[in-house]
Write an enzyme that holds these catalytic residues in place. Structure first.
Site, PDB file in Angstrom:
ATOM      1  N   LYS A   1       0.827  -1.211   0.000  1.00 37.42           N
ATOM      2  CA  LYS A   1       0.000   0.000   0.000  1.00 37.42           C
ATOM      3  C   LYS A   1       0.866   1.268   0.000  1.00 37.42           C
ATOM      4  O   LYS A   1       2.092   1.194   0.132  1.00 37.42           O
ATOM      5  CB  LYS A   1      -0.962  -0.046   1.194  1.00 37.42           C
ATOM      6  CG  LYS A   1      -1.957  -1.219   1.116  1.00 37.42           C
ATOM      7  CD  LYS A   1      -2.952  -1.035   0.017  1.00 37.42           C
ATOM      8  CE  LYS A   1      -3.808  -2.202  -0.437  1.00 37.42           C
ATOM      9  NZ  LYS A   1      -4.304  -3.217   0.418  1.00 37.42           N
TER      10      LYS A   1
HETATM   11  C1  LIG Z   1      -5.484  -4.241   0.671  1.00 39.95           C
HETATM   12  C2  LIG Z   1      -6.959  -4.060   0.659  1.00 39.95           C
HETATM   13  C3  LIG Z   1      -7.766  -4.434   1.740  1.00 39.95           C
HETATM   14  C4  LIG Z   1      -7.258  -5.245   2.871  1.00 39.95           C
HETATM   15  O1  LIG Z   1      -6.260  -4.626   3.569  1.00 39.95           O
HETATM   16  P1  LIG Z   1      -5.498  -5.464   4.709  1.00 39.95           P
HETATM   17  O2  LIG Z   1      -4.790  -4.388   5.474  1.00 39.95           O
HETATM   18  O3  LIG Z   1      -4.563  -6.402   4.013  1.00 39.95           O
HETATM   19  O4  LIG Z   1      -6.518  -6.172   5.503  1.00 39.95           O
HETATM   20  C5  LIG Z   1      -9.107  -4.121   1.722  1.00 39.95           C
HETATM   21  N1  LIG Z   1      -9.649  -3.478   0.676  1.00 39.95           N
HETATM   22  C6  LIG Z   1      -8.919  -3.127  -0.396  1.00 39.95           C
HETATM   23  C7  LIG Z   1      -9.585  -2.386  -1.517  1.00 39.95           C
HETATM   24  C8  LIG Z   1      -7.560  -3.425  -0.449  1.00 39.95           C
HETATM   25  O5  LIG Z   1      -6.832  -3.114  -1.532  1.00 39.95           O
END
Ligand SMILES: *Cc1c(COP(=O)(O)O)cnc(C)c1O
Length: 374
Positions: A181
């Site tokens: 992210k």
């Molecule tokens: C990465 C992601 C998540 C989940 O995030 P985590 O921190 O891994 O639980 C949820 N929604 C979207 C759109 C994502 O890209």
């Protein structure tokens, strides 16, 4: 040449901050986690931020905090990572998908009302790739029908649209600091709310339902604690927070760098009429989390393979959730149920896109893609 799909942005200062925590007594949720929460809420201009272990946890706890569970329905998009709808299932509620807009891949707000039933309690829009949904319209619909709005803002910390920042019109906004992210602690997340009581409940829910954190219990002197309700084990620790504090300070610089790369990709791929780019209009501030192209659906998987053979890391964001085996088996979804999401899912490729991507690497990726298509 080898071009990774993603490389993080952790620098020596961040490593120094981690050492600081390791050299201290307190590794779990304490002062450093508190400092990150304060900085994060002030960056977003939302009064309360609660650090958790993932965006999945943030979504789950948001639903629980608003008492959404068994017998309830939650409207969301099939064009997302399965975490979005899995969190609805974790809460015991039923995800109800509506199709997405062709040009953005975001939930089509005009379809939401048609999916509302007596059981509908909430809507979870996802700001796909970092481009914000029409939150004014979604908020209006939610208010008309008494629904809670929970934003899945995993892609969109920096986003703004129609003068509105991410999370501003939501009851709760959920963020991810997962390994790929925009800012990352490997795993991590946050839930941001405007209401003080909800923030207090979320802080308890992330730690078993206990009314005092470990820091509260041990920093000064031992104090008894109680557990008024059952919660989960989702608290962000000081090590995760230490990794995030420096990245948050640099977040707008990182965004500027992605914008340069975005423009370079856009220029070098322009004019390829077999490739459709996900553009960013100037008015919304696109958080630019992922750079994706749409290619001929019949050739997508071949192009994916060829890119990888040439050392280029790729991903598909996303094959729509309703066609994943579990969802097909449990809810009898089939091809054709959400045709716009399916068309994107069949055609999309995510290219390497992160601040440490060099311009040479980017040129190699776009030249390779061009050679495979033309
Ligand atoms: C990465 C992601 C998540 C989940 O995030 P985590 O921190 O891994 O639980 C949820 N929604 C979207 C759109 C994502 O890209």
């Amino acid at each position: 040449m080898k071009v990774e799909f993603y490389r993080h942005n952790i620098d020596n200062e961040d490593v120094g901050r981690i050492e600081g925590v390791l050299n201290s007594v307190f590794l779990t949720t304490g002062a450093v986690a508190g400092e990150f929460e304060e900085r994060f809420s002030s960056y977003l201009d939302i009064p309360y931020a609660v650090g958790v272990t993932s965006c999945t946890a943030a979504l789950h706890l948001s639903l629980v905090a608003w008492a959404i569970g068994a017998g309830d329905e939650v409207i969301t998009t099939p064009m997302s990572f399965c975490a979005t709808s899995n969190a609805i299932l974790h809460a015991g509620a039923k995800p109800v998908f509506v199709d997405v807009e062709e040009d953005t891949g975001n939930i089509n707000a005009d379809l939401i009302e048609g999916a509302i039933t007596e059981r509908t309690k909430a809507v979870i829009p996802v700001h796909l790739y970092g481009r914000m949904c029409d939150m004014k319209k979604i908020r209006r619909i939610a208010d008309k029908h008494g629904l809670v709005v929970i934003e899945d803002a995993a892609h969109a910390i920096e986003a703004e649209r129609d003068g509105i920042r991410v999370g501003k019109l939501a009851d709760s906004a959920c963020f991810s600091f997962y390994a790929t992210k925009n800012i990352t602690s490997g795993e991590g997340g946050a839930v941001c709310v405007h209401d003080r009581d909800k923030a207090e409940i979320l802080k308890m829910l992330r730690l078993h339902g206990i009314d005092k954190s470990a820091a509260d219990r041990y920093t000064k002197q031992y104090r008894h604690w109680d557990m008024p309700f059952l919660g989960w084990k989702y608290n962000m620790d000081n090590l995760q927070a230490a990794l995030l504090i420096g990245q948050l300070k640099r977040i707008d610089l990182l965004w500027e760098r992605r914008k340069v790369l975005w423009d370079l990709y856009t220029q070098s791929l322009a004019g390829l009429d077999t490739v459709q780019l996900a553009g960013y209009p100037a008015a919304p501030r696109h958080a630019m989390h992922l750079f994706t192209v749409l290619v001929d659906g019949g050739k997508r998987d071949e192009i994916l393979n060829e890119l990888q053979k040439r050392g280029i890391g790729v991903a598909v964001n996303y094959r729509p959730i309703h066609l994943l085996k579990y969802y097909r088996d449990r809810f009898s979804y089939k091809s054709g149920d959400f045709p716009v999401a399916e068309a994107i899912g069949n055609r999309t490729i995510s290219l390497p896109f992160y601040p440490r991507l060099s311009e040479d690497e980017l040129t190699y990726v776009s030249d390779t893609l061009k050679s495979l298509i033309t």
